[in-house]
Design a protein around this motif. Structure first.
Motif, PDB file in Angstrom:
ATOM      1  N   GLY A 200      -9.925  -9.651   4.486  1.00  0.00           N
ATOM      2  CA  GLY A 200     -10.355  -9.955   3.128  1.00  0.00           C
ATOM      3  C   GLY A 200     -11.108  -8.818   2.473  1.00  0.00           C
ATOM      4  O   GLY A 200     -10.929  -8.541   1.280  1.00  0.00           O
ATOM      5  N   TYR A 201     -11.938  -8.135   3.260  1.00  0.00           N
ATOM      6  CA  TYR A 201     -12.696  -7.006   2.718  1.00  0.00           C
ATOM      7  C   TYR A 201     -11.750  -5.920   2.215  1.00  0.00           C
ATOM      8  O   TYR A 201     -11.901  -5.411   1.093  1.00  0.00           O
ATOM      9  N   ASN A 202     -10.769  -5.567   3.023  1.00  0.00           N
ATOM     10  CA  ASN A 202      -9.859  -4.486   2.642  1.00  0.00           C
ATOM     11  C   ASN A 202      -8.950  -4.883   1.489  1.00  0.00           C
ATOM     12  O   ASN A 202      -8.675  -4.072   0.594  1.00  0.00           O
ATOM     13  N   LEU A 288      -5.408   5.416  -2.383  1.00  0.00           N
ATOM     14  CA  LEU A 288      -6.549   4.843  -1.650  1.00  0.00           C
ATOM     15  C   LEU A 288      -6.390   3.328  -1.530  1.00  0.00           C
ATOM     16  O   LEU A 288      -6.666   2.751  -0.465  1.00  0.00           O
ATOM     17  N   ALA A 289      -5.931   2.674  -2.598  1.00  0.00           N
ATOM     18  CA  ALA A 289      -5.694   1.225  -2.541  1.00  0.00           C
ATOM     19  C   ALA A 289      -4.676   0.908  -1.445  1.00  0.00           C
ATOM     20  O   ALA A 289      -4.841  -0.063  -0.692  1.00  0.00           O
ATOM     21  N   ASP A 290      -3.641   1.726  -1.340  1.00  0.00           N
ATOM     22  CA  ASP A 290      -2.623   1.512  -0.296  1.00  0.00           C
ATOM     23  C   ASP A 290      -3.216   1.652   1.104  1.00  0.00           C
ATOM     24  O   ASP A 290      -2.818   0.929   2.025  1.00  0.00           O
ATOM     25  N   ARG A 291      -4.173   2.554   1.249  1.00  0.00           N
ATOM     26  CA  ARG A 291      -4.807   2.721   2.564  1.00  0.00           C
ATOM     27  C   ARG A 291      -5.624   1.477   2.933  1.00  0.00           C
ATOM     28  O   ARG A 291      -5.652   1.058   4.095  1.00  0.00           O
ATOM     29  N   TYR A 292      -6.284   0.900   1.927  1.00  0.00           N
ATOM     30  CA  TYR A 292      -7.027  -0.346   2.193  1.00  0.00           C
ATOM     31  C   TYR A 292      -6.067  -1.477   2.560  1.00  0.00           C
ATOM     32  O   TYR A 292      -6.370  -2.283   3.448  1.00  0.00           O
ATOM     33  N   ALA A 296      -5.927  -3.794   5.946  1.00  0.00           N
ATOM     34  CA  ALA A 296      -5.840  -5.262   5.937  1.00  0.00           C
ATOM     35  C   ALA A 296      -4.702  -5.725   6.844  1.00  0.00           C
ATOM     36  O   ALA A 296      -4.851  -6.697   7.600  1.00  0.00           O
ATOM     37  N   MET A 297      -3.582  -5.034   6.776  1.00  0.00           N
ATOM     38  CA  MET A 297      -2.437  -5.372   7.624  1.00  0.00           C
ATOM     39  C   MET A 297      -2.775  -5.174   9.107  1.00  0.00           C
ATOM     40  O   MET A 297      -2.368  -5.963   9.964  1.00  0.00           O
ATOM     41  N   ASP A 298      -3.536  -4.126   9.393  1.00  0.00           N
ATOM     42  CA  ASP A 298      -3.945  -3.879  10.780  1.00  0.00           C
ATOM     43  C   ASP A 298      -4.809  -5.028  11.307  1.00  0.00           C
ATOM     44  O   ASP A 298      -4.685  -5.431  12.467  1.00  0.00           O
ATOM     45  N   ALA A 299      -5.687  -5.546  10.437  1.00  0.00           N
ATOM     46  CA  ALA A 299      -6.537  -6.679  10.845  1.00  0.00           C
ATOM     47  C   ALA A 299      -5.682  -7.902  11.154  1.00  0.00           C
ATOM     48  O   ALA A 299      -5.969  -8.644  12.098  1.00  0.00           O
ATOM     49  N   LEU A 300      -4.635  -8.118  10.377  1.00  0.00           N
ATOM     50  CA  LEU A 300      -3.774  -9.279  10.590  1.00  0.00           C
ATOM     51  C   LEU A 300      -3.045  -9.224  11.932  1.00  0.00           C
ATOM     52  O   LEU A 300      -2.703 -10.263  12.501  1.00  0.00           O
ATOM     53  N   GLN A 301      -2.825  -8.020  12.429  1.00  0.00           N
ATOM     54  CA  GLN A 301      -2.136  -7.885  13.712  1.00  0.00           C
ATOM     55  C   GLN A 301      -2.951  -8.481  14.854  1.00  0.00           C
ATOM     56  O   GLN A 301      -2.422  -8.760  15.927  1.00  0.00           O
ATOM     57  N   GLN A 302      -4.240  -8.689  14.625  1.00  0.00           N
ATOM     58  CA  GLN A 302      -5.112  -9.279  15.644  1.00  0.00           C
ATOM     59  C   GLN A 302      -5.120 -10.807  15.574  1.00  0.00           C
ATOM     60  O   GLN A 302      -5.799 -11.469  16.365  1.00  0.00           O
ATOM     61  N   ILE A 315       0.333 -11.887   0.281  1.00  0.00           N
ATOM     62  CA  ILE A 315      -0.726 -11.776  -0.726  1.00  0.00           C
ATOM     63  C   ILE A 315      -1.238 -10.346  -0.798  1.00  0.00           C
ATOM     64  O   ILE A 315      -1.493  -9.818  -1.886  1.00  0.00           O
ATOM     65  N   ALA A 316      -1.383  -9.692   0.349  1.00  0.00           N
ATOM     66  CA  ALA A 316      -1.826  -8.299   0.356  1.00  0.00           C
ATOM     67  C   ALA A 316      -0.832  -7.421  -0.397  1.00  0.00           C
ATOM     68  O   ALA A 316      -1.234  -6.541  -1.181  1.00  0.00           O
ATOM     69  N   HIS A 317       0.456  -7.647  -0.186  1.00  0.00           N
ATOM     70  CA  HIS A 317       1.484  -6.882  -0.908  1.00  0.00           C
ATOM     71  C   HIS A 317       1.413  -7.162  -2.404  1.00  0.00           C
ATOM     72  O   HIS A 317       1.582  -6.252  -3.229  1.00  0.00           O
TER      73      HIS A 317
END
Length: 324
Positions: A200-202, A288-292, A296-302, A315-317
Motif C-alpha cells: 500500500g505504501y508503494n 520513479l512512479a514505475d519503480r514504486y 509494490a509488486m515485489d511485496a505481493l510476491q510474499q 489495482i497497482a497497474h
C-alpha cells in the motif's frame, strides 16, 4: 481498465460500504447534512475501502467488522479533501463545486471536522488497540504533511527527498494503512499485514506522483479541475523539481514561477506548464512512479497466490497508468 472491473466480486460488498458512508454522515443538522452529502455525491475511486476489503481477504473476512475500518478511512480521506480545498482555495474537485466554494471556508472547515469525528466514532466499535494506534499515528503524520506542504509553497529549492517525505505523509500512509488495517481487522498473520502495508505504501507513492503528472498533462474533464492547479497554488511537485534540475530550463522556469507567486496564483500558468512538459521532468517522474509500482509488486510476491493478489496487482497497474 476500470476500477469496477478490477473489483469484480467485491462489487456487492463495496455497494454496502457506499450505503454505510451515506448513513454515517447523516445528521439532523440540515446544513451539515447537505454539505457532507455534497462531497460524498461528488464520487471518488473508493480505493481505500477496497484496499481494506482486499486486505481482509488474508484473514477471517467479516464485512461488518471490516466496514468499521473501511468507512472511517474513506471519511478521513474525504475530510482531508475538504480542508485541502480551503487551503488551496480550490473552486472545483471531481468536476463539482467544492464545499468551500458552494458555501464558504467556515462551513467547509466545520464540515471536515464533523466528518473526521464521525470516522472516529465508527472505528471505536473495534476493540483492537493496534488498529487505533496505527490510525492515530497516521492522522498525526497526515497533519504534519499538510503543514509541510503549506510551508513549501513556491519553495523551488526544496529537495526531491523533502518532496517524497511530504507525499509519504499526505497520501501514501493512508493507502498503506488501508491495506494493513484490513488485515489487522481480519486477524491476518503479522507477516501478511507487513507486506500489505509495504504494498500500500508503494502504491500510494506512485498514486501521488501520477496525480502530480496528471495535474500538468491531464485535461480539466479528466482530472476534474483546471490543469496546472498545483503550480497556481504554489505546490512544487516532482515533475517541476526535476525540470528545475535542468540548467537551461531553470533559467526560464524560475522567473515564470516567481511571476505566478507574485500574482498570488491569480494568473495564467499555461507557459510554466508547457515548460515542464517540454523538459524531462514528466518522464523522470513517471519512471520513479514505475519503480514504486515494482516495489509494490515485489511485496505481493510474499503473499499467497490467488484472486485477491491478482486484484491487488491489477489495482497497482491501474494506478500506474490512470488518466483520472
Amino acid at each position: 481498465m476500470k476500477l469496477l472491473d478490477i473489483f469484480g466480486t467485491l462489487r456487492k460488498d463495496m455497494n454496502m460500504i457506499e450505503r454505510e458512508l451515506s448513513r454515517s454522515i447523516d445528521t439532523d443538522h440540515a446544513l451539515l447534512n447537505e454539505a457532507s452529502l455534497h462531497l460524498l455525491k461528488a464520487g471518488g475511486k473508493r480505493l481505500r475501502p477496497a484496499f481494506v476489503l482486499l486486505g481482509g481477504k488474508y484473514g477471517n473476512y467479516d464485512l461488518e467488522r471490516l466496514s468499521h475500518v473501511a468507512v472511517p478511512l474513506e471519511l478521513i480521506h474525504m475530510a482531508s479533501l475538504v480542508h485541502d480545498d480551503v487551503i488551496d482555495n480550490a473552486d472545483t474537485r471531481r468536476g463539482q463545486l467544492t464545499v468551500k466554494s458552494k458555501w464558504d471556508n467556515r462551513i467547509a472547515m466545520y464540515t471536515g471536522d464533523y466528518i473526521y469525528a464521525k470516522a472516529l466514532v465508527i472505528v471505536a466499535n473495534l476493540q483492537n488497540p493496534e488498529i487505533h494506534r496505527v490510525l492515530a499515528k497516521a492522522m498525526v503524520q497526515m497533519s504534519i504533511g499538510e503543514m509541510e506542504q503549506i510551508r513549501d509553497f513556491f519553495n523551488t529549492e526544496q529537495t526531491i527527498r523533502r518532496y517524497l517525505l511530504r507525499i509519504r505523509r499526505k497520501t501514501a500512509l493512508l493507502i498503506a494503512i488501508s491495506c494493513q488495517l484490513g488485515g489487522l481487522a481480519a486477524d491476518a498473520p503479522a507477516a501478511y499485514t507487513r507486506q500489505l502495508y509495504r504494498y500500500g505504501y508503494n502504491v500510494g507513492m506512485a498514486f501521488q506522483i501520477r496525480d502530480d503528472v496528471l495535474d500538468l498533462c491531464g485535461t480539466e474533464k479528466q482530472i476534474g479541475k483546471p490543469p496546472g492547479s498545483d503550480l497556481r497554488q504554489g505546490n512544487i511537485t516532482l515533475p517541476v523539481l526535476y525540470a528545475l534540475q535542468e540548467q537551461e530550463m531553470q533559467r526560464t522556469l524560475l522567473p515564470e514561477i516567481q511571476r505566478i507567486h507574485e500574482a498570488d496564483g491569480v494568473t495564467d500558468v499555461t507557459r510554466a506548464v508547457e515548460m515542464v512538459k517540454q523538459s524531462g521532468g514528466i518522464e523522470r517522474a513517471e519512471q520513479l512512479a514505475d519503480r514504486y509500482i515494482q516495489k509494490a509488486m515485489d511485496a505481493l510476491q510474499q503473499l499467497p497466490e490467488g484472486k485477491t493478489r491478482k486484484h491487488l496487482q491489477e489495482i497497482a497497474h491501474f494506478v500506474a497508468k490512470r488518466s483520472h
